[in-house]
Design a protein around this motif. Structure first.
Motif, PDB file in Angstrom:
ATOM      1  N   GLY A 131      10.312 -33.564 -21.934  1.00 49.76           N
ATOM      2  CA  GLY A 131       9.769 -33.230 -20.621  1.00 49.76           C
ATOM      3  C   GLY A 131       8.392 -32.621 -20.648  1.00 49.76           C
ATOM      4  O   GLY A 131       8.024 -31.836 -19.763  1.00 49.76           O
ATOM      5  N   GLY A 132       7.584 -32.953 -21.670  1.00 49.97           N
ATOM      6  CA  GLY A 132       6.239 -32.400 -21.769  1.00 49.97           C
ATOM      7  C   GLY A 132       5.321 -33.314 -22.552  1.00 49.97           C
ATOM      8  O   GLY A 132       5.744 -34.353 -23.076  1.00 49.97           O
ATOM      9  N   ALA A 133       4.050 -32.914 -22.616  1.00 46.85           N
ATOM     10  CA  ALA A 133       3.045 -33.740 -23.281  1.00 46.85           C
ATOM     11  C   ALA A 133       2.654 -33.147 -24.629  1.00 46.85           C
ATOM     12  O   ALA A 133       2.785 -31.945 -24.862  1.00 46.85           O
ATOM     13  N   MET A 134       2.146 -33.992 -25.505  1.00 47.61           N
ATOM     14  CA  MET A 134       1.630 -33.562 -26.798  1.00 47.61           C
ATOM     15  C   MET A 134       0.414 -34.422 -27.123  1.00 47.61           C
ATOM     16  O   MET A 134       0.228 -35.516 -26.581  1.00 47.61           O
ATOM     17  N   VAL A 135      -0.420 -33.897 -28.013  1.00 50.40           N
ATOM     18  CA  VAL A 135      -1.564 -34.683 -28.468  1.00 50.40           C
ATOM     19  C   VAL A 135      -1.040 -35.905 -29.217  1.00 50.40           C
ATOM     20  O   VAL A 135      -0.084 -35.817 -29.995  1.00 50.40           O
ATOM     21  N   LYS A 136      -1.669 -37.051 -28.974  1.00 50.37           N
ATOM     22  CA  LYS A 136      -1.244 -38.269 -29.657  1.00 50.37           C
ATOM     23  C   LYS A 136      -1.312 -38.050 -31.160  1.00 50.37           C
ATOM     24  O   LYS A 136      -2.368 -37.724 -31.709  1.00 50.37           O
ATOM     25  N   PRO A 137      -0.187 -38.184 -31.862  1.00 42.31           N
ATOM     26  CA  PRO A 137      -0.136 -37.821 -33.288  1.00 42.31           C
ATOM     27  C   PRO A 137      -0.811 -38.835 -34.203  1.00 42.31           C
ATOM     28  O   PRO A 137      -0.989 -40.003 -33.856  1.00 42.31           O
ATOM     29  N   GLY A 138      -1.189 -38.329 -35.379  1.00 38.77           N
ATOM     30  CA  GLY A 138      -1.629 -39.206 -36.454  1.00 38.77           C
ATOM     31  C   GLY A 138      -3.105 -39.490 -36.544  1.00 38.77           C
ATOM     32  O   GLY A 138      -3.552 -40.106 -37.512  1.00 38.77           O
ATOM     33  N   ASN A 139      -3.882 -39.020 -35.582  1.00 36.67           N
ATOM     34  CA  ASN A 139      -5.304 -39.338 -35.615  1.00 36.67           C
ATOM     35  C   ASN A 139      -6.120 -38.202 -34.995  1.00 36.67           C
ATOM     36  O   ASN A 139      -6.659 -38.334 -33.898  1.00 36.67           O
ATOM     37  N   PRO A 140      -6.221 -37.056 -35.684  1.00 40.36           N
ATOM     38  CA  PRO A 140      -6.933 -35.913 -35.110  1.00 40.36           C
ATOM     39  C   PRO A 140      -8.382 -36.247 -34.785  1.00 40.36           C
ATOM     40  O   PRO A 140      -9.047 -36.952 -35.543  1.00 40.36           O
TER      41      PRO A 140
END
Length: 354
Positions: free
Chosen positions: A94-103
């Motif tokens: 139920g929340g957002a996160m930074v798209k993983p794997g590519n800072p």
């Protein structure tokens, strides 16, 4: 009706309801003084007539004209925030996160060439204010929630491991200071616009500094790398006549003295921090801790009464704390009654700060 009004069961008459930010609603009792006045008594260093609730007693909202909030609240696919960071919505949590794997930033020394620095003065404040302000309920304080401050912003750009290393690596710290300088300026502009368009009573600063077991960095690192910027933002907020609330998750007990020194006015924190102990150690007469009363929805009358009694005899003995109450609907009513009666007792004993 006023500060000299003794508790009467008629106060429990419900005269309205406050919609919750995450759904649901909170009843508005027929209180002797407005909820806003009671909440601000806590921040002014006075004795509230009842222990103010941290959820459901204010006009609370997020700044939806902030590109980060737009990106993080988009349940259909996320979006790009003002720094150029991509967020994705995770339906399972139920929340957002930074798209993983590519800072976005792999070398903090080069961050200026990797991210954009947003300008809050260009956001659509007037349009958002026209949409949001009619939703305010008279008699409630206005509280604004602001996401992604200093360390969380560094994590969003570098991922967690890169951010922690950059914070303590002497060769990277100068670049981190440049980054925090830019982020601080963004937040000061944000709070200035919030003041201009909403004139709130309380603004929030959101930055997680710990895990379930320990803080993410030492006191010395916090003092050198984060504290100066928190203090600067707090002074800016106070200069405009607003109170400054901290949302910071994790075990951060050792940081509390510096949190107070930096000028924060209140802190929610998680119940894994011993708030009662911290209040005994660091109560300066104005800083407000949040007490957590968390019961299962099927809690019995006896269980609710025991929890409320422990609260009144402990961290809530002076009514000077925020209350995060979770459990049966009747729990909130019981806390209100107990803290109202406690106020009458404190007044009678000459212990209330009026």
């Amino acid at each position: 009706m006023g500060l000299d009004t003794k508790f009467d069961m008629n106060e429990l008459t419900i005269k309205g309801e406050i919609p919750g930010m995450m759904g649901g609603s909170t009843p508005i009792y027929s209180t002797p003084i407005p909820h806003k006045e009671n909440t601000l008594r806590l921040y002014e260093g006075k004795t509230p007539m009842w222990a103010p609730f941290s959820r459901g007693e204010t006009n609370s909202f997020m700044v939806q004209c902030d590109p980060e909030n737009k990106a993080r609240s988009n349940r259909e696919g996320g979006g790009i925030d003002g720094y150029g960071i991509e967020w994705v919505f995770v339906k399972e949590v139920g929340g957002a996160m930074v798209k993983p794997g590519n800072p976005k930033v792999t070398d903090i020394d080069d961050w200026e060439n990797c991210v954009t620095v947003p300008d809050p003065d260009t956001w659509e404040w007037e349009e958002f204010a026209l949409e949001q302000k009619p939703k305010f309920i008279d008699g409630l304080a206005v509280a604004v929630n602001v996401p992604g401050c200093l360390f969380e912003r560094l994590i969003a750009c570098m991922d967690f491991e890169g951010a922690v290393v950059a914070l303590i690596d002497e060769e990277q710290q100068e670049a981190v200071h440049r980054f925090f300088r830019a982020v601080t300026d963004v937040h000061k502009k944000t709070y200035s616009n919030i003041k201009k368009y909403f004139n709130p009573d309380i603004v929030n600063f959101n930055d997680d500094w710990g895990s379930q077991r320990a803080q993410f960095f030492s006191n010395e690192t916090y003092r050198e790398m984060i504290f100066p910027y928190v203090k600067e933002i707090a002074e800016h907020v106070h200069s405009m006549g607003m109170y400054f609330d901290l949302h910071s998750c994790g075990f951060i007990e050792p940081l509390v003295p510096m949190i107070i020194e930096a000028g924060l006015d209140s802190w929610g924190g998680q119940p894994l921090n011993d708030k009662a102990k911290l209040k005994e150690l660091y109560d300066n007469g104005k800083f407000a801790f949040t007490a957590h009363i968390d019961l299962p929805m099927d809690a019995t009358e006896e269980e609710m009464d025991k929890a409320v009694e422990e609260f009144i005899n402990g961290i809530g003995k002076d009514n000077r704390c925020l209350v995060d109450a979770r459990g049966p609907e009747k729990l909130r009513e019981k806390i209100y009654i107990a803290s109202r009666k406690n106020y009458d007792k404190l007044v009678a004993e000459g212990k209330a700060i009026l």
